[in-house]
Design a protein around this motif. Sequence first.
Motif, mmCIF file in Angstrom:
data_model
loop_
_atom_site.group_PDB
_atom_site.id
_atom_site.type_symbol
_atom_site.label_atom_id
_atom_site.label_comp_id
_atom_site.label_asym_id
_atom_site.label_seq_id
_atom_site.Cartn_x
_atom_site.Cartn_y
_atom_site.Cartn_z
ATOM 1 N N LEU A 64 6.966 -67.203 -26.232
ATOM 2 C CA LEU A 64 6.682 -66.003 -25.799
ATOM 3 C C LEU A 64 7.029 -65.614 -24.431
ATOM 4 C CD1 LEU A 64 2.880 -67.117 -26.778
ATOM 5 C CD2 LEU A 64 4.306 -65.276 -28.100
ATOM 6 N N PHE A 93 -4.654 -70.820 -27.143
ATOM 7 C CA PHE A 93 -4.907 -70.035 -26.262
ATOM 8 C C PHE A 93 -5.944 -70.246 -25.329
ATOM 9 C CE2 PHE A 93 -1.903 -68.016 -29.040
ATOM 10 C CZ PHE A 93 -0.943 -67.280 -28.327
ATOM 11 N N ALA A 97 -7.684 -66.566 -28.676
ATOM 12 C CA ALA A 97 -7.243 -65.396 -29.097
ATOM 13 C C ALA A 97 -7.472 -65.478 -30.653
ATOM 14 C CB ALA A 97 -5.944 -65.445 -29.187
ATOM 15 N N PHE A 99 -8.951 -63.985 -34.262
ATOM 16 C CA PHE A 99 -8.770 -62.683 -34.807
ATOM 17 C C PHE A 99 -9.962 -62.436 -35.038
ATOM 18 C CE2 PHE A 99 -4.639 -64.747 -36.786
ATOM 19 C CZ PHE A 99 -3.842 -64.440 -35.762
ATOM 20 N N ARG A 100 -10.656 -61.364 -34.141
ATOM 21 C CA ARG A 100 -12.040 -61.018 -34.181
ATOM 22 C C ARG A 100 -12.555 -60.373 -35.441
ATOM 23 N NH1 ARG A 100 -11.628 -57.919 -28.768
ATOM 24 N NH2 ARG A 100 -9.450 -58.636 -28.605
ATOM 25 N N HIS A 101 -11.486 -59.788 -36.151
ATOM 26 C CA HIS A 101 -12.034 -58.802 -37.528
ATOM 27 C C HIS A 101 -11.922 -59.661 -38.686
ATOM 28 C CE1 HIS A 101 -7.564 -58.564 -37.149
ATOM 29 N NE2 HIS A 101 -7.654 -58.181 -38.364
ATOM 30 N N PHE A 110 -4.633 -67.737 -41.973
ATOM 31 C CA PHE A 110 -3.698 -66.636 -41.682
ATOM 32 C C PHE A 110 -2.184 -66.970 -41.566
ATOM 33 C CE2 PHE A 110 -1.144 -63.957 -38.616
ATOM 34 C CZ PHE A 110 -1.626 -62.686 -38.929
ATOM 35 N N MET B 1 -20.092 -66.776 -22.239
ATOM 36 C CA MET B 1 -18.948 -67.219 -23.450
ATOM 37 C C MET B 1 -19.227 -68.468 -23.893
ATOM 38 S SD MET B 1 -17.031 -64.732 -23.983
ATOM 39 C CE MET B 1 -15.253 -65.230 -24.402
ATOM 40 N N THR B 2 -19.741 -69.480 -23.172
ATOM 41 C CA THR B 2 -19.603 -70.836 -23.613
ATOM 42 C C THR B 2 -20.883 -71.151 -24.698
ATOM 43 O OG1 THR B 2 -20.690 -71.630 -21.568
ATOM 44 C CG2 THR B 2 -18.250 -71.499 -21.686
ATOM 45 N N THR B 3 -21.947 -70.776 -24.500
ATOM 46 C CA THR B 3 -22.960 -71.331 -25.246
ATOM 47 C C THR B 3 -23.736 -69.921 -25.467
ATOM 48 O OG1 THR B 3 -24.398 -71.463 -23.114
ATOM 49 C CG2 THR B 3 -23.703 -73.549 -24.226
ATOM 50 N N GLU B 4 -24.486 -70.035 -26.820
ATOM 51 C CA GLU B 4 -24.990 -68.801 -27.124
ATOM 52 C C GLU B 4 -26.456 -68.627 -26.373
ATOM 53 O OE1 GLU B 4 -24.216 -69.104 -31.844
ATOM 54 O OE2 GLU B 4 -24.727 -70.930 -30.694
ATOM 55 N N GLN B 172 -8.188 -55.580 -24.719
ATOM 56 C CA GLN B 172 -8.116 -56.559 -25.775
ATOM 57 C C GLN B 172 -6.834 -57.577 -25.335
ATOM 58 O OE1 GLN B 172 -7.802 -54.631 -29.393
ATOM 59 N NE2 GLN B 172 -9.688 -54.591 -29.840
ATOM 60 N N ASP B 175 -3.160 -61.396 -26.580
ATOM 61 C CA ASP B 175 -3.063 -62.773 -27.062
ATOM 62 C C ASP B 175 -3.240 -62.907 -28.490
ATOM 63 O OD1 ASP B 175 -2.820 -63.871 -24.593
ATOM 64 O OD2 ASP B 175 -4.849 -64.853 -24.542
ATOM 65 N N GLU B 176 -4.009 -61.927 -29.138
ATOM 66 C CA GLU B 176 -4.087 -62.073 -30.641
ATOM 67 C C GLU B 176 -2.878 -61.786 -31.290
ATOM 68 O OE1 GLU B 176 -7.571 -60.300 -32.575
ATOM 69 O OE2 GLU B 176 -8.329 -60.462 -30.817
ATOM 70 N N ALA B 178 0.015 -62.421 -29.796
ATOM 71 C CA ALA B 178 0.976 -63.625 -29.689
ATOM 72 C C ALA B 178 0.542 -64.770 -30.445
ATOM 73 C CB ALA B 178 0.735 -64.230 -28.297
ATOM 74 N N ALA B 179 -0.809 -64.885 -31.057
ATOM 75 C CA ALA B 179 -1.168 -66.009 -31.729
ATOM 76 C C ALA B 179 -0.503 -65.703 -33.256
ATOM 77 C CB ALA B 179 -2.618 -65.977 -31.891
ATOM 78 N N ALA B 180 -0.523 -64.455 -33.585
ATOM 79 C CA ALA B 180 -0.189 -64.291 -34.855
ATOM 80 C C ALA B 180 1.501 -64.463 -35.000
ATOM 81 C CB ALA B 180 -0.393 -62.883 -35.170
ATOM 82 N N ILE B 194 -3.094 -57.370 -37.297
ATOM 83 C CA ILE B 194 -3.741 -57.784 -36.258
ATOM 84 C C ILE B 194 -3.984 -56.374 -35.351
ATOM 85 C CG2 ILE B 194 -3.962 -59.243 -34.249
ATOM 86 C CD1 ILE B 194 -4.059 -60.799 -36.690
ATOM 87 N N PRO B 197 -6.219 -53.235 -37.373
ATOM 88 C CA PRO B 197 -7.653 -53.608 -37.544
ATOM 89 C C PRO B 197 -8.383 -53.579 -36.241
ATOM 90 C CG PRO B 197 -6.538 -54.924 -38.961
ATOM 91 C CD PRO B 197 -5.400 -54.201 -37.918
ATOM 92 N N ASN B 198 -7.821 -54.092 -35.236
ATOM 93 C CA ASN B 198 -8.630 -54.177 -33.956
ATOM 94 C C ASN B 198 -9.127 -52.857 -33.500
ATOM 95 O OD1 ASN B 198 -9.181 -57.024 -33.939
ATOM 96 N ND2 ASN B 198 -7.292 -57.420 -32.406
#
Lengths: 357, 286
Positions: A64, A93, A97, A99-101, A110, B1-4, B172, B175-176, B178-180, B194, B197-198
């Motif tokens: 990256l 990450f 990261a 994919f939220r959708h 994926f 973020m960590t716990t609901e 956003q 990162d998403e 990069a992950a893809a 990715i 759709p976002n």
Amino acid sequence: MNFPRPANTEATPLSLDIRGISKAFGRFPALKDVSLQAHDKEFLALLGPSGSGKTTLLRVLAGLETPDVGEVRFDGEDFLSLPVRKRRVGMVFQHYALFRHMTVAQNIAFGLNVRPRAERPSKEAVRARVAELLALVQLEGLGGRFPAQLSGGQRQRVALARALAIEPRMLLLDEPFGALDAQVRRELRRWLRELHDRAGVTTVFVTHDQEEALDLADRVAILKDGELKQLGTPNEVYENPADPFIYDFLGAACRMPGVVEAGRLTIADWETQAPNGAPDGAVEVFFRPDEVAFAPPDGAGLAAEVRAIAARGPDVRIECVVEGRVLELEAHGPTLPPGVAPGLALRVKPLRPRVYA
Amino acid sequence: MTTETPAVRPPAVRLPGAAPLLVLASVAVMGVLVLLPLYTVFHDALSKGVGPYLAAIKEPDARSAIRLTLIVAAIAVPLNAVFGVAAAWAVAKFEFRGKSVLLTVIDLPFSISPVVSGLVWVLLFGAQGLFGEWLTDHDVKIIFALPGLVLATVLVTLPFVARELIPLMQEQGSDEEAAALTLGAGPLVTFWKITLPNIRWALLYGVLLCNARAMGEFGAVSVVSGHIRGQTTTLPLHVEVLYNDYDFVGAFAAASLLASLGLVTLVLKTVLEWRHAGELSAARKH
């Protein structure tokens, strides 16, 4: 502090070979001539404070970021000439990261679904693999949820399952526990180590938490300001920190000025055998607050006066004044000097002092 | 973020003292400034009954104005949607020289008068314009023709999609994507599966606002149109032409179409804000 299993990675072949990596963002150097090797199936921690370049190094491994100079080889292959998608590294990450959708199952699938048609597994095979991974990360039955409906710990495990789905040649984890609370952290840490041992993948993980790195990794690489400062097993780096920064970074430290002359170390009015290899002249003496022996005022050690004490179960924190400096020391039940109270005069003997010029 | 943590709704706040009066005042002002004119539009359009109203809409000039408006929007809106996605993507996901210049350029149509946005095209492509002679020689008509109308509309509506997407995409991060990529996806797959759709709901939101403006634009279009009836008058221009002819039923009938477009846009916009608040940019989350 927990001293981990002896690393038995020396015997296995080299898999990751990083040589002379430098990278600058504008005029800010993020990495300076970093060279580092990892053995096959090794669990390697990149430890450093924020801004030390550890995440940049991880992103270089993932593809990256592109380094300005240097070489990265993996299993003998030139890694830098491969684009990200061809490297087959599983990356988790810091904020997952996900994919939220997509649902959890879609997230995990994926990497399999985007393979070229010829290599793509059948729908049933993908479904089976997703089920298998969900079981592995103990999230059976949650495949239909969306990331927003999961807790932090669950998200982290989904991210891990997604990374493992592509059968990665190397696993990269960026502050894997950074966003979790302390309790969840400790549980996941053990679990992650077991998972690594079972999966048998070379793993590099980035953390700023020394306890985590020492507890989890086979070897720890300590970075500061973009430079690799020390590399060794947790035991090696904890016992022999290469410089004052690392000593300080790896745990609580007390420091005193001292003088080394002809193999003798003098701190204030106390003289002792200097540690091996100590440089002559004025030095900075470091010792861990719990590695001290207490003695009566006529015994050996630094003259000290107790200023305050605070007990926390079997551990007692003793605040002492030595030579006008306040030191926070720790004692456990048996090592506690008798009759300790504020105002008491005693002597404090560092058991394993380390000196740095 | 960590716990609901269960979502706790803050207790409803009772408005203190004179606040109800202020609320009442704003509702009254709204009524006078927005609802009353809206009512007038439909009232005057139907003042002579439904027959003349329908006749005014079915009349050839009116139909050609509607067609022209739809054509202009059908060209300008997709162009700006593509431009908006590209610009927002570049601005939000990358660091490059001239980024602030690009942002300023995107915002420019918001700050300059639409008349100027129209006039620049006349100065470039009009008979006396920079390229005027060349265009006349090669028999290319831009001003007083469809290309001019599209150009003027594109310029005026340029910021809508980009402005909607930039904050969302910045929020956003990348990162998403990069992950893809690390999971083996190519750049194109990453974009379709990715990135797009976002941002889909925010994109729709931007397109909606862009479309409303494209169809309703008057100033910029007026400069380049030449007001040739049945040929270069869009719906807003058609309203003006009829009004100047003292054809009030016709003018208000055409205006009622524009007003309806506005109402439909408003409803869709509200639905989007209500159903997909989380996927619009932070500024739209109510």
